[in-house]
Design an enzyme around this catalytic site. Structure first.
Site, short mmCIF file in Angstrom:
data_model
loop_
_atom_site.label_atom_id
_atom_site.label_comp_id
_atom_site.label_asym_id
_atom_site.label_seq_id
_atom_site.Cartn_x
_atom_site.Cartn_y
_atom_site.Cartn_z
N ASP A 153 44.25 46.03 53.32
CA ASP A 153 45.32 45.13 53.75
C ASP A 153 46.59 45.93 53.99
OD1 ASP A 153 46.09 45.79 51.13
OD2 ASP A 153 45.54 43.84 50.31
N HIS A 181 43.73 37.12 43.10
CA HIS A 181 43.50 37.41 44.52
C HIS A 181 42.70 38.70 44.70
CE1 HIS A 181 47.59 39.75 44.93
NE2 HIS A 181 46.63 40.57 44.59
P1 PGA Z 1 47.49 46.68 41.25
O1 PGA Z 1 47.38 45.48 42.29
O2 PGA Z 1 46.32 47.55 41.48
O3 PGA Z 1 48.78 47.39 41.61
O4 PGA Z 1 47.51 46.08 39.88
C1 PGA Z 1 46.20 44.77 42.38
C2 PGA Z 1 46.34 43.60 43.31
O5 PGA Z 1 47.41 42.94 43.32
O6 PGA Z 1 45.39 43.31 44.05
#
Ligand code: PGA
Length: 238
Positions: free
Chosen positions: A67, A136
């Site tokens: 993304d 998510h």
């Molecule tokens: P993070 O984010 O790896 O920085 O914890 C994960 C996400 O929000 O999908």
């Protein structure tokens, strides 16, 4: 969904990297979808080291960014494409044209999305995912359809807040473009990665709660070849 729980964050990093090397050795043409964010940073460093020491190669592989945020400067260090470059792509032997990412600055985002889905094709061989505090997967926020394609998404408040972890300024993104749940759930193999105590509660809900689109990560329990990799802290409530 299989569960692999590791005693320490170090063991978790080593365990994921070891299986990832194995997948690349078995299929050097591995087509992968990869996340940015904090979760995979040490795993990416381990893979970069592995390439440096000749243990594995990405020469024939292909990487798709999961993304990216909209509305940030192209060189913003918090953009997902730049995080992926900084932590992985710049340190491995992946040929330039084999790193695909989403141009969120394009005037016609709809055609960018359709072209990304066309490039993805039938499915990824391996998808790595972090998990948001709201469950998510990438930018598939709660309520996303399991049939969703790559698309523009308005980010939920907690996702906007979490973006501050990657940025050096307060101009937080409010939207982004992310690979849809259809290609993610259609990936031949999916690895959900979580480390640290702050992920323990959402991991508990994703694994032990209802399978629901309100917690996109819970949908991975219906995937025939998915695995959750947790360190002791993230897996503490399982
Ligand atoms: P993070 O984010 O790896 O920085 O914890 C994960 C996400 O929000 O999908």
């Amino acid at each position: 969904m299989n569960l692999l729980r590791f005693d320490s964050e170090g063991a978790w990093v080593a365990g994921v990297a070891s299986l990832w090397r194995d997948r690349l050795q078995t299929n050097p043409r591995l087509r992968m979808c990869l996340p940015s964010g904090n979760t995979p940073i040490r795993i990416y460093a381990a893979m970069a080291e592995s390439v440096k020491h000749g243990l594995v190669s990405f020469r024939d592989a292909e990487i798709f960014a999961l993304d990216d945020y909209g509305g940030l400067a192209p060189d913003d260090e918090g953009k997902c494409v730049n995080m992926l470059r900084r932590h992985l792509v710049d340190h491995i032997d992946l040929p330039k044209g084999r790193f695909h990412f989403i141009d969120t600055d394009a005037a016609d985002l709809e055609s960018v999305c359709r072209e990304y889905d066309r490039l993805i094709g039938d499915s990824f061989d391996l998808t790595l995912l972090g998990i948001g505090l709201n469950g998510h997967l990438g930018l598939n926020e709660p309520g996303s359809s399991p049939d969703s394609a790559t698309r523009r998404v308005e980010m939920h408040a907690s996702t906007i807040g979490a973006s501050a972890n990657y940025l050096k300024h307060a101009n937080l993104p409010t939207w982004g473009v992310g690979v849809g749940l259809k290609p993610l759930l259609g990936s031949k193999e999916v690895w959900l990665l979580a480390n640290g105590a702050k992920k323990a509660e959402i991991i508990r809900r994703a694994v032990k709660g209802e399978i629901t689109t309100e917690i996109p990560a819970s949908l991975l329990r219906k995937h025939p070849n998915s695995c959750l990799f947790v360190d002791a802290e993230a897996g503490a409530l399982l």
